[in-house]
Design a protein around this motif. Structure first.
Motif, PDB file in Angstrom:
ATOM      1  N   HIS A  21       0.877  -1.170   0.000  1.00 36.06           N
ATOM      2  CA  HIS A  21       0.000   0.000   0.000  1.00 36.06           C
ATOM      3  C   HIS A  21       0.906   1.208   0.000  1.00 36.06           C
ATOM      4  CE1 HIS A  21      -2.758   2.997   1.682  1.00 36.06           C
ATOM      5  NE2 HIS A  21      -3.719   2.244   1.207  1.00 36.06           N
ATOM      6  N   PRO A  22       0.532   2.288  -0.652  1.00 34.69           N
ATOM      7  CA  PRO A  22       1.415   3.455  -0.690  1.00 34.69           C
ATOM      8  C   PRO A  22       1.810   3.953   0.685  1.00 34.69           C
ATOM      9  CG  PRO A  22      -0.596   3.854  -1.950  1.00 34.69           C
ATOM     10  CD  PRO A  22      -0.699   2.477  -1.389  1.00 34.69           C
ATOM     11  N   PHE A  37      -9.864   2.135  11.133  1.00 35.87           N
ATOM     12  CA  PHE A  37     -10.295   1.447   9.926  1.00 35.87           C
ATOM     13  C   PHE A  37     -11.718   0.955  10.139  1.00 35.87           C
ATOM     14  CE2 PHE A  37      -5.815   1.305   9.305  1.00 35.87           C
ATOM     15  CZ  PHE A  37      -5.591   1.105   7.952  1.00 35.87           C
ATOM     16  N   GLY A  38     -12.483   0.913   9.066  1.00 33.68           N
ATOM     17  CA  GLY A  38     -13.787   0.268   9.097  1.00 33.68           C
ATOM     18  C   GLY A  38     -13.625  -1.181   8.682  1.00 33.68           C
ATOM     19  N   CYS A  43     -12.158   0.860   0.298  1.00 32.38           N
ATOM     20  CA  CYS A  43     -11.152   1.797  -0.222  1.00 32.38           C
ATOM     21  C   CYS A  43      -9.777   1.478   0.351  1.00 32.38           C
ATOM     22  CB  CYS A  43     -11.526   3.236   0.129  1.00 32.38           C
ATOM     23  SG  CYS A  43     -13.048   3.782  -0.635  1.00 32.38           S
ATOM     24  N   THR A  44      -9.718   1.272   1.641  1.00 36.42           N
ATOM     25  CA  THR A  44      -8.470   0.934   2.319  1.00 36.42           C
ATOM     26  C   THR A  44      -8.739  -0.316   3.144  1.00 36.42           C
ATOM     27  OG1 THR A  44      -7.945   3.278   2.482  1.00 36.42           O
ATOM     28  CG2 THR A  44      -6.631   1.790   3.800  1.00 36.42           C
ATOM     29  N   HIS A  69     -15.863   2.766   4.983  1.00 40.10           N
ATOM     30  CA  HIS A  69     -14.750   3.704   4.875  1.00 40.10           C
ATOM     31  C   HIS A  69     -14.828   4.890   5.841  1.00 40.10           C
ATOM     32  CE1 HIS A  69     -11.287   5.472   2.949  1.00 40.10           C
ATOM     33  NE2 HIS A  69     -11.936   6.581   2.701  1.00 40.10           N
ATOM     34  N   ALA A  70     -15.970   5.132   6.437  1.00 39.39           N
ATOM     35  CA  ALA A  70     -16.121   6.352   7.237  1.00 39.39           C
ATOM     36  C   ALA A  70     -16.703   6.074   8.619  1.00 39.39           C
ATOM     37  CB  ALA A  70     -16.990   7.351   6.491  1.00 39.39           C
ATOM     38  N   PRO A  71     -15.952   5.379   9.491  1.00 36.46           N
ATOM     39  CA  PRO A  71     -16.488   5.111  10.827  1.00 36.46           C
ATOM     40  C   PRO A  71     -16.821   6.392  11.600  1.00 36.46           C
ATOM     41  CG  PRO A  71     -14.193   4.409  10.681  1.00 36.46           C
ATOM     42  CD  PRO A  71     -14.633   4.807   9.302  1.00 36.46           C
ATOM     43  N   ILE A  72     -16.197   7.495  11.242  1.00 36.53           N
ATOM     44  CA  ILE A  72     -16.495   8.767  11.898  1.00 36.53           C
ATOM     45  C   ILE A  72     -17.968   9.153  11.691  1.00 36.53           C
ATOM     46  CG2 ILE A  72     -15.769  10.202   9.946  1.00 36.53           C
ATOM     47  CD1 ILE A  72     -14.655  12.197  12.023  1.00 36.53           C
ATOM     48  N   TYR A  73     -18.558   8.708  10.592  1.00 37.56           N
ATOM     49  CA  TYR A  73     -19.976   8.981  10.307  1.00 37.56           C
ATOM     50  C   TYR A  73     -20.865   7.770  10.579  1.00 37.56           C
ATOM     51  CZ  TYR A  73     -17.981  12.948   7.840  1.00 37.56           C
ATOM     52  OH  TYR A  73     -17.290  14.085   7.526  1.00 37.56           O
TER      53      TYR A  73
END
Length: 92
Positions: A21-22, A37-38, A43-44, A69-73
């Protein structure tokens, strides 16, 4: 179009393959770092979580169950609770 042949291609890497991964070649980060991470992130992938975490000294990994991808939401309460606990432990 009528003469095209379909070919099945297996794109899953072997189980012993370490994903590249980059961000897996991260520069040294000296500050305590929380990686989130979700579980179902497309995506990742969470396959990258351990390699990334292992390359950052004093890193902590949290994988949010049921999130993409967005556990914050997707898990606002859980994300905020975990992030505040991390900040209190290291910075507040």
């Amino acid at each position: 179009m009528g003469g095209e042949e379909k070919v099945d291609v297996d794109v899953d890497p072997p189980a012993d393959h370490e994903p590249r991964h980059p961000h897996s070649q991260a520069l040294p980060i000296e500050a305590p770092t929380l990686l989130t991470f979700g579980e179902h992130d497309q995506c990742t992938s969470t396959r990258f979580a351990s390699p990334i975490t292992s390359r950052i000294p004093d890193a902590e990994l949290v994988v949010f169950d049921g999130c993409a991808h967005a556990p914050i939401y997707q898990d606002v309460e859980g994300f905020n609770s975990r992030t505040l606990a991390f900040l209190r432990q290291h910075y507040l």
